[in-house]
Write a protein that holds these residues in place. Structure first.
Motif, PDB file in Angstrom:
ATOM      1  N   LEU A  45       0.817  -1.207   0.000  1.00 51.23           N
ATOM      2  CA  LEU A  45       0.000   0.000   0.000  1.00 51.23           C
ATOM      3  C   LEU A  45       0.855   1.263   0.000  1.00 51.23           C
ATOM      4  O   LEU A  45       0.464   2.293  -0.569  1.00 51.23           O
ATOM      5  CB  LEU A  45      -0.919   0.009   1.230  1.00 51.23           C
ATOM      6  N   TRP A  46       2.025   1.185   0.604  1.00 52.58           N
ATOM      7  CA  TRP A  46       2.903   2.350   0.738  1.00 52.58           C
ATOM      8  C   TRP A  46       3.558   2.742  -0.587  1.00 52.58           C
ATOM      9  O   TRP A  46       3.580   3.914  -0.954  1.00 52.58           O
ATOM     10  CB  TRP A  46       3.975   2.046   1.781  1.00 52.58           C
ATOM     11  N   TRP A  47       4.063   1.767  -1.357  1.00 49.00           N
ATOM     12  CA  TRP A  47       4.866   2.118  -2.525  1.00 49.00           C
ATOM     13  C   TRP A  47       4.050   2.246  -3.814  1.00 49.00           C
ATOM     14  O   TRP A  47       4.420   3.028  -4.715  1.00 49.00           O
ATOM     15  CB  TRP A  47       5.993   1.097  -2.765  1.00 49.00           C
ATOM     16  N   SER A  48       2.945   1.499  -3.919  1.00 51.33           N
ATOM     17  CA  SER A  48       2.268   1.376  -5.216  1.00 51.33           C
ATOM     18  C   SER A  48       1.722   2.702  -5.732  1.00 51.33           C
ATOM     19  O   SER A  48       1.914   3.062  -6.903  1.00 51.33           O
ATOM     20  CB  SER A  48       1.139   0.350  -5.122  1.00 51.33           C
ATOM     21  N   LYS A  49       1.009   3.446  -4.887  1.00 51.67           N
ATOM     22  CA  LYS A  49       0.397   4.685  -5.371  1.00 51.67           C
ATOM     23  C   LYS A  49       1.431   5.759  -5.729  1.00 51.67           C
ATOM     24  O   LYS A  49       1.332   6.367  -6.817  1.00 51.67           O
ATOM     25  CB  LYS A  49      -0.610   5.229  -4.360  1.00 51.67           C
ATOM     26  N   PRO A  50       2.417   6.057  -4.865  1.00 50.71           N
ATOM     27  CA  PRO A  50       3.416   7.055  -5.266  1.00 50.71           C
ATOM     28  C   PRO A  50       4.123   6.678  -6.570  1.00 50.71           C
ATOM     29  O   PRO A  50       4.412   7.554  -7.401  1.00 50.71           O
ATOM     30  CB  PRO A  50       4.394   7.069  -4.084  1.00 50.71           C
ATOM     31  N   TRP A  51       4.393   5.388  -6.738  1.00 50.76           N
ATOM     32  CA  TRP A  51       5.046   4.951  -7.982  1.00 50.76           C
ATOM     33  C   TRP A  51       4.146   5.232  -9.178  1.00 50.76           C
ATOM     34  O   TRP A  51       4.590   5.794 -10.193  1.00 50.76           O
ATOM     35  CB  TRP A  51       5.378   3.465  -7.894  1.00 50.76           C
TER      36      TRP A  51
END
Length: 416
Positions: free
Chosen positions: A384-390
């Motif tokens: 959940l932490w990395w997917s959206k900013p990427w």
């Protein structure tokens, strides 16, 4: 509920419902896969094999069996069927051959899956999806009613096949263990119980997976046909789920076209019925002392119908949840996790094998079943932490980009 929160990105229509469902599924799959990452394979089926000494561990097994086992994979299979139609439709809209695009994608997925199985983790599902999708796509032009009817027929045939096999085995066990049982029956039962297929092989698996990388790879290469036999064994469950996914995309279920009352009604009917039936199977296994034959029968045969009901019930319930909180930051992150599901799935395998296998932190077989939940929670937080900013910066997840580039035979634009 109108078609659920569509968006257009790079001239491609995306459905929040599909992305978010896929996000929930890829996180949920880890809740079951974690057992096979951290313990000998049979521990997945029965805690009697490994990691089931404590009450908390046995409760953990029962909880997973009732609420998670096979249901998240089922969601993924539904979504895979729906996504096949979307990919073909988008290719044809862009002037490309839809079927050629599908076959190229499945060939690349097959290669990814074989690499995953032989060089990362034995629990690969990608080979199964790639091979079965070659068959499922042949039904793409069928109407939803026909797809649903034949999906249920194939699923029922699979259930009958497994029920006859394991029901017969359970009957043999019962007959051979009765007072004054026939000597020939008792001998047959001993031969079955002592067959190589029904041995836990805990010591061997602990030795292999606590060893070095080359030893682990070499062990998998000795059984190089396993990904293909796994696909064959999964055919009567995965194929109908893909067909149902195509039908439920066509009739609007998976994209939020049904009313909230419809989703609520089907969620309650299917999920509650399925969970009650599954709980009865799980309790039966537990009351047997987690006997290996009872557990295997429950896992492969008697939980098939409840698993289908719960999978469809979960889909309906999650679609309600996604619609209600569609504008929330959490659903946005879940949807991004689903858009990068391929990267998250393979990335999880890399991270977890590095944590548990001997060439990494070497925790294989040393963490109790109940204490594996923090690993699951931690991995979900990372997804959940990395997917959206990427995905705010790039069009695709890293492996989604690689898959797309290989399938099209040209590097695809990455940055937004």
């Amino acid at each position: 509920m109108a078609d659920m929160h569509t968006s257009t990105q790079d001239n491609v229509t995306r459905y929040l419902s599909l992305d978010a469902l896929r996000g929930f599924a890829v996180m949920g799959i880890l809740a079951m896969n974690i057992i096979a990452f951290a313990m000998p394979e049979w521990a997945y089926i029965t805690p009697l094999a490994y990691g089931g000494d404590g009450v908390a561990d046995q409760i953990s097994w029962l909880f997973s069996f009732i609420f998670i086992d096979g249901k998240m994979r089922g969601l993924f299979s539904l979504l895979f069927g729906a996504s096949m139609l979307l990919v073909i439709e988008r290719a044809e809209t862009a002037g490309r051959s839809g079927m050629r695009t599908h076959y190229a994608r499945m060939f690349c997925l097959l290669i990814f899956g074989l690499i995953h199985f032989y060089f990362i983790w034995f629990g690969d599902i990608l080979v199964t999806y790639a091979l079965i999708a070659l068959l499922a796509v042949q039904f793409r032009q069928w109407e939803p009613e026909r797809l649903i009817k034949w999906a249920l027929i194939v699923y029922a045939l699979g259930f009958v096949m497994w029920a006859l096999q394991f029901g017969g085995l359970q009957f043999l066990q019962w007959a051979a263990t009765q007072p004054g049982a026939d000597a020939d029956l008792a001998r047959q039962f001993r031969e079955v119980v002592n067959s190589p297929e029904l041995q836990f092989n805990v010591t061997q698996e602990l030795t292999v997976h606590r060893g070095g990388y080359t030893e682990i790879v070499a062990d998998k290469l000795t059984d190089w046909t396993q990904p293909f036999t796994a696909a064959l064994q999964a055919l009567t469950e995965t194929l109908p789920l893909m067909m149902l996914g195509m039908a439920l995309f066509k009739n609007g279920f998976l994209i939020g076209s049904w009313t909230a009352a419809d989703y609520r009604r089907w969620a309650l009917r299917l999920a509650v019925t399925g969970l009650v039936l599954n709980a009865l199977v799980g309790l039966w296994v537990a009351l047997s002392g987690f006997d290996k034959i009872t557990a295997l029968a429950g896992f492969l045969a008697w939980s098939l119908l409840p698993r289908l009901l719960v999978t469809l019930g979960y889909a309906a319930g999650l679609l309600l949840l996604i619609d209600k909180y569609a504008s929330s930051p959490l659903i946005a992150r879940v949807a991004a996790t689903g858009k990068a599901a391929f990267t998250n799935y393979l990335g999880t395998s890399i991270v977890m094998t590095t944590i548990f296998y001997g060439y990494g932190l070497g925790l294989y077989g040393s963490v109790n079943r109940a204490w594996l939940w923090p690993f699951v929670l931690g991995a979900c937080v990372v997804m959940l932490w990395w997917s959206k900013p990427w995905l705010d910066r790039f069009r695709y997840g890293p492996l989604e980009w690689l898959w797309r580039s290989l399938a099209r035979g040209a590097l695809q634009p990455m940055r937004r």
